[in-house]
Design an enzyme around this catalytic site. Structure first.
Site, PDB file in Angstrom:
ATOM      1  CD  GLU A   1      48.270  46.792  57.249  1.00 40.07           C
ATOM      2  OE1 GLU A   1      47.811  47.835  56.771  1.00 40.07           O
ATOM      3  OE2 GLU A   1      49.485  46.618  57.462  1.00 40.07           O
TER       4      GLU A   1
ATOM      5  N   GLY B   1      45.160  55.251  52.363  1.00 42.06           N
ATOM      6  CA  GLY B   1      44.219  56.351  52.196  1.00 42.06           C
ATOM      7  C   GLY B   1      44.027  56.667  50.727  1.00 42.06           C
TER       8      GLY B   1
ATOM      9  CG  MET C   1      52.449  56.007  56.391  1.00 42.56           C
ATOM     10  SD  MET C   1      52.027  56.270  58.141  1.00 42.56           S
ATOM     11  CE  MET C   1      53.603  56.866  58.771  1.00 42.56           C
ATOM     12  CD  GLU C   2      53.577  51.012  56.219  1.00 46.42           C
ATOM     13  OE1 GLU C   2      53.473  51.667  57.266  1.00 46.42           O
ATOM     14  OE2 GLU C   2      52.613  50.798  55.421  1.00 46.42           O
TER      15      GLU C   2
ATOM     16  CG  ASP D   1      42.369  56.857  55.570  1.00 48.92           C
ATOM     17  OD1 ASP D   1      42.828  57.809  54.939  1.00 48.92           O
ATOM     18  OD2 ASP D   1      43.055  55.899  55.980  1.00 48.92           O
TER      19      ASP D   1
END
Length: 231
Positions: free
Chosen positions: A12, A78, A175-176, A199
Site C-alpha cells: 500500500e 473487504g 483493520m486500521e 475482496d
C-alpha cells in the site's frame, strides 16, 4: 502544508514511495517515516503495519513527531455492501471500531465508554476531494461514500458481513482505519480514509485478497496522487 500518508502494508505504500522525491528517512519505534515531496507537495509517508494498535501508535508518532497538518490513509478493504465489487473505492464519512464490545454494561456495539464520541467523522473537505478524484478516475458508479468499520480480525464470513451491515451499516471492513481516525480525533487533525476493495469479506476473501491486493493498492495510489494535485 505537510501531509501525512499512511498505509498498513508494504503493497500500500511502495508504489507511492517509488514516485516521491525522498529527502529523509527517519526510524522511530520501528516505523520508517519517509519525508519528501510528491507532486510538489510536502509529505511524510509511512507503513504502519497491520491492526489497530500498530495503526494508532504509528499515526500518533506521525502527528506528534512531524507535525503533519492532515492525514490520508490509503489501502485495501473487504466489501460489505453487496453492491460493492472488487476494485471499487470506499471513502470514509465516519469510522467505528466494530470489535469494541461493552454490551455487558448496556452499551451498543462499537461504543467506547466515557468518550464523547465513538464514531469518528472524517474531514468533509477531504472526503469531497477524494470522492471527486475517485469518480474522475474510476467513474462515480464505482465510488461509495459511507461508514467504514475496523477491527482486529480479517473478515471472511457471510454471517459476519450480515452482522456488520445490520449493526453499523458499514460499506467495507478493514483493520486500521478507525484507530487512525480515533487518534486524529483526539489530537485534532483532519483526516480521510480511502479504501480500494480487494475482496468481498466472504469465504473466498483470503484467495481474493492475495490476487487483488496489488490492483487495489494501485487504485488507492491513483486517488492519493489526484488529491495531491488539488489539495
Amino acid at each position: 502544508m505537510l501531509l501525512g500518508i499512511i498505509g498498513a502494508m508494504n503493497e500500500e505504500v511502495i508504489q507511492l514511495k517509488e514516485v516521491m522525491n525522498l529527502l529523509e528517512t527517519k526510524e522511530i519505534g520501528g516505523y520508517n517515516f519517509f519525508k519528501g515531496t510528491l507532486l510538489n507537495k510536502e509529505v511524510v509517508l509511512v507503513e504502519c503495519g497491520i491492526g489497530k494498535v500498530n495503526a494508532a501508535i504509528c499515526s500518533t508518532l506521525l502527528i506528534q513527531e512531524f507535525k503533519v497538518d492532515k492525514v490520508l490513509f490509503t489501502g485495501v478493504a473487504g466489501g460489505l455492501n453487496p453492491e460493492i465489487n472488487i476494485g471499487d473505492i470506499v471513502i470514509s464519512t465516519d469510522l467505528v471500531e466494530h470489535d469494541f464490545d461493552c454490551t455487558a454494561f448496556g452499551y451498543d456495539y462499537g461504543v467506547i465508554p466515557r468518550m464523547e464520541n465513538s464514531t469518528f467523522k472524517a474531514d468533509e473537505t477531504l472526503v469531497n476531494l477524494a470522492k471527486r478524484v475517485a469518480a474522475n478516475n474510476f467513474g462515480s458508479e464505482r465510488v461509495f461514500v459511507g461508514t467504514i468499520v475496523s477491527g482486529d480480525t480479517f473478515v471472511a464470513s457471510n454471517d459476519k458481513i450480515k452482522w456488520l451491515r445490520d449493526t453499523f451499516k458499514g460499506e467495507c471492513t478493514e483493520m486500521e482505519g478507525a484507530a487512525v481516525a480515533h487518534v486524529c480525533y483526539v489530537l485534532g487533525k483532519p483526516f480521510v480514509i480511502i479504501r480500494s476493495i480487494s475482496d468481498k469479506a466472504n469465504h473466498d476473501a483470503n484467495m481474493n485478497f492475495d490476487e487483488f491486493v496489488k490492483l487495489a493498492a494501485q487504485n488507492s495510489k491513483l486517488i492519493i496522487e489526484g488529491m495531491l494535485k488539488e489539495i
